[in-house]
Design an enzyme around this catalytic site. Structure first.
Site, PDB file in Angstrom:
ATOM      1  N   PHE A 163       5.611   7.707   4.653  1.00  0.00           N
ATOM      2  CA  PHE A 163       6.723   6.792   4.935  1.00  0.00           C
ATOM      3  C   PHE A 163       6.992   5.947   3.695  1.00  0.00           C
ATOM      4  O   PHE A 163       6.063   5.363   3.131  1.00  0.00           O
ATOM      5  CB  PHE A 163       6.353   5.884   6.115  1.00  0.00           C
ATOM      6  CG  PHE A 163       7.414   4.877   6.467  1.00  0.00           C
ATOM      7  CD1 PHE A 163       8.517   5.253   7.207  1.00  0.00           C
ATOM      8  CD2 PHE A 163       7.303   3.561   6.048  1.00  0.00           C
ATOM      9  CE1 PHE A 163       9.510   4.332   7.529  1.00  0.00           C
ATOM     10  CE2 PHE A 163       8.286   2.627   6.366  1.00  0.00           C
ATOM     11  CZ  PHE A 163       9.384   3.018   7.113  1.00  0.00           C
ATOM     12  N   PHE A 208       4.007   2.786  -4.397  1.00  0.00           N
ATOM     13  CA  PHE A 208       2.839   2.547  -3.537  1.00  0.00           C
ATOM     14  C   PHE A 208       2.906   3.377  -2.242  1.00  0.00           C
ATOM     15  O   PHE A 208       2.566   2.861  -1.171  1.00  0.00           O
ATOM     16  CB  PHE A 208       2.731   1.064  -3.153  1.00  0.00           C
ATOM     17  CG  PHE A 208       2.504   0.096  -4.287  1.00  0.00           C
ATOM     18  CD1 PHE A 208       2.114   0.514  -5.553  1.00  0.00           C
ATOM     19  CD2 PHE A 208       2.656  -1.283  -4.078  1.00  0.00           C
ATOM     20  CE1 PHE A 208       1.893  -0.405  -6.579  1.00  0.00           C
ATOM     21  CE2 PHE A 208       2.436  -2.209  -5.093  1.00  0.00           C
ATOM     22  CZ  PHE A 208       2.050  -1.768  -6.350  1.00  0.00           C
ATOM     23  N   ILE A 209       3.366   4.608  -2.302  1.00  0.00           N
ATOM     24  CA  ILE A 209       3.526   5.376  -1.066  1.00  0.00           C
ATOM     25  C   ILE A 209       2.284   6.219  -0.763  1.00  0.00           C
ATOM     26  O   ILE A 209       1.916   7.113  -1.536  1.00  0.00           O
ATOM     27  CB  ILE A 209       4.794   6.269  -1.117  1.00  0.00           C
ATOM     28  CG1 ILE A 209       6.028   5.422  -1.485  1.00  0.00           C
ATOM     29  CG2 ILE A 209       4.990   7.020   0.203  1.00  0.00           C
ATOM     30  CD1 ILE A 209       6.292   4.194  -0.598  1.00  0.00           C
ATOM     31  N   GLN A 219     -33.478 -15.881  11.349  1.00  0.00           N
ATOM     32  CA  GLN A 219     -32.350 -16.355  12.158  1.00  0.00           C
ATOM     33  C   GLN A 219     -31.036 -16.374  11.365  1.00  0.00           C
ATOM     34  O   GLN A 219     -29.970 -16.092  11.913  1.00  0.00           O
ATOM     35  CB  GLN A 219     -32.661 -17.759  12.688  1.00  0.00           C
ATOM     36  CG  GLN A 219     -31.738 -18.162  13.813  1.00  0.00           C
ATOM     37  CD  GLN A 219     -32.112 -19.528  14.367  1.00  0.00           C
ATOM     38  OE1 GLN A 219     -32.260 -20.501  13.628  1.00  0.00           O
ATOM     39  NE2 GLN A 219     -32.265 -19.600  15.663  1.00  0.00           N
ATOM     40  N   GLY A 227     -27.941  -7.990  -0.063  1.00  0.00           N
ATOM     41  CA  GLY A 227     -28.357  -8.727  -1.255  1.00  0.00           C
ATOM     42  C   GLY A 227     -27.850  -8.059  -2.521  1.00  0.00           C
ATOM     43  O   GLY A 227     -26.756  -7.466  -2.533  1.00  0.00           O
ATOM     44  N   GLY A 228     -28.649  -8.102  -3.594  1.00  0.00           N
ATOM     45  CA  GLY A 228     -28.243  -7.546  -4.895  1.00  0.00           C
ATOM     46  C   GLY A 228     -28.005  -6.050  -4.822  1.00  0.00           C
ATOM     47  O   GLY A 228     -27.144  -5.512  -5.538  1.00  0.00           O
ATOM     48  N   GLU A 263       1.491  -2.255   5.283  1.00  0.00           N
ATOM     49  CA  GLU A 263       2.291  -2.364   6.517  1.00  0.00           C
ATOM     50  C   GLU A 263       2.612  -3.830   6.831  1.00  0.00           C
ATOM     51  O   GLU A 263       2.590  -4.257   7.982  1.00  0.00           O
ATOM     52  CB  GLU A 263       1.624  -1.637   7.685  1.00  0.00           C
ATOM     53  CG  GLU A 263       1.751  -0.136   7.493  1.00  0.00           C
ATOM     54  CD  GLU A 263       1.472   0.700   8.714  1.00  0.00           C
ATOM     55  OE1 GLU A 263       1.847   0.283   9.817  1.00  0.00           O
ATOM     56  OE2 GLU A 263       0.904   1.777   8.533  1.00  0.00           O
ATOM     57  N   GLY A 264       2.871  -4.567   5.781  1.00  0.00           N
ATOM     58  CA  GLY A 264       3.162  -5.997   5.897  1.00  0.00           C
ATOM     59  C   GLY A 264       1.890  -6.787   5.661  1.00  0.00           C
ATOM     60  O   GLY A 264       0.893  -6.585   6.364  1.00  0.00           O
TER      61      GLY A 264
END
Ligand code: FAD
Length: 383
Positions: A122, A155-156, A278, A339-340, A363-364
């Site tokens: 599109f 950008f299609i 935790q 982490g790393g 798409e917006g």
């Protein structure tokens, strides 16, 4: 959460999950690196009939169901958001024909799209017309039995790899947004070429190209609906395709959480698995809850569409906006749990964060989704 899916919906979910785990996950990093178009995976998806999920049965599909499309897209995205969008973008390119095509157009194009023999794309965005789509400059001039297209789309997604393009062009510039029209353009039409393939941050397995129209002559029969309805075609298409972007985001978020939880159970620091801390558990709790909230929203909107509701712009925008924001947050937190190591390309998690970002943009953008939602909420409050 039990979404009370039907047996058929569970079957689609399991089929897509199997493809994702057995075929996509092992090659996701390879395609991310090479930026090659994943034709071998597209063939597997096609052979599994998943391209039929957004096409009516009388044209060779399995019936249009946005929920089924979302279930498939979510599962494929869990393994690779880039490969999944090659699939989902074909739905985006096909929806204008499903929603607005006449009998001849449907008979001509939908059967091959339903079988995945051809992909769709599109095209509305242009270099100077992104969020402000009404600023498009591509023109379509009527010339006897033809339209002549001139202009450039950029950008299609699936650009260059798709065979069937639904494209918005101005048939009457003096009428502003009412002067846009939607057309079907086939790859190979003289005057229709492709520009550069973009080198992207994420979803690198998917192709993103320019569409270039230079005196491109197409039959007048390729006009979708009527002249002047191009932006209505676009809005109605986005209303039913945005839950699919949301499902892509959801799959990316779920895939990132899956990896983070597995890693947290394996990784030991201070003599214990980090999953016992935790601080990590609360991150996992928030991620899991936000993912479930996104899923509830997406499935609800998809069910509204499947039930025949057409006034879904607000809900569709909410699903796309919320799920993509969740995907960005969850994939960032998932990397934090690694982490790393998470920052290194040797581990799969950084790709999820890169793949998530686009869902807040295309798409917006999410700013535009917020505009859509706010306008509708304000309108409703005035009733
Ligand atoms: C990888 C990729 C694939 C894509 N695939 C397709 C495709 O298949 N088909 C297609 O047609 N397009 C496609 N697009 C285009 C995409 O939809 C646009 O990039 C998007 O709509 C934003 O337009 P823009 O990039 O021009 O940004 P701009 O419109 O220039 O926006 C720049 C910034 O300003 C903000 N902004 C703009 N207007 C407002 C406003 N009124 N209020 C608040 N903030 C605002 C935006 O949110 C954004 O943060 C794709 C883009 C990418 C990157």
């Amino acid at each position: 959460m039990d979404y009370l899916l039907s047996d058929e919906q569970k079957m689609i979910q399991e089929l897509a999950r199997k493809i994702a785990e057995e075929k996509i996950r092992p090659v996701a990093a390879k395609y991310d690196q090479s930026e090659e178009f994943p034709w071998d995976i597209i063939k597997v998806i096609a052979d599994s009939d998943l391209f039929g999920l957004f096409i009516p049965e009388q044209y060779g599909g399995m019936g249009v169901s946005v929920l089924n499309l979302c279930l498939a897209t979510e599962e494929l995205s869990r393994a690779c958001g880039g490969i999944a969008v090659c699939y989902a973008a074909s739905a985006l390119g096909t929806f204008p024909i499903v929603l607005f095509g006449n009998e001849e157009q449907k008979k001509k194009y939908l059967p091959d799209l339903a079988k995945g023999k051809k992909l769709a794309a599109f095209g509305i965005t242009e270099p100077e017309a992104g969020s402000d789509a009404s600023a498009i400059k591509t023109t379509a001039r009527k010339d006897g039995n033809h339209y002549i297209l001139n202009g450039l789309k950029h950008f299609i997604t699936n650009g260059g790899d798709a065979e069937v393009y639904t494209v918005i062009a101005m048939t009457d510039k003096t009428k502003g947004a009412r002067g846009g029209s939607a057309f079907i353009v086939e790859k190979g039409t003289p005057g229709f070429t492709f520009g550069k393939k973009e080198d992207k941050f994420g979803i690198r397995a998917s192709s993103t190209r320019e569409l270039i129209f230079t005196d491109c002559k197409i039959p007048k029969e390729n006009l979708l609906s009527r002249e002047g309805t191009g932006f209505i075609v676009t809005m109605k298409t986005f209303d039913i395709s945005r839950p699919g972007v949301a499902a892509q985001a959801l799959g990316i978020a779920q895939g990132a959480l899956d990896l983070a939880v597995k890693y947290a159970k394996e990784r030991r620091q201070f003599g214990k698995a980090i999953s016992s801390f935790q601080g990590i558990q609360w991150m996992i709790a928030d991620m899991a809850t936000e993912i479930e909230a996104a899923r509830s929203l997406i499935y609800s909107v998809a069910r509204m569409v499947d039930a025949g509701r057409t006034d879904v712009s607000k809900e569709s925008a909410m699903a796309k906006m919320y799920a993509s924001d969740v995907a960005m947050k969850v994939s960032t937190d998932a990397l934090q749990i690694f982490g790393g190591y998470g920052y290194m390309k040797d581990y799969p998690i950084e790709k999820y964060m890169r793949d998530a970002k686009i869902t807040q943009i295309y798409e917006g953008t999410n700013q535009i989704q917020r505009n859509i939602i706010a306008l509708q909420v304000i309108k409703e409050s005035a009733k």
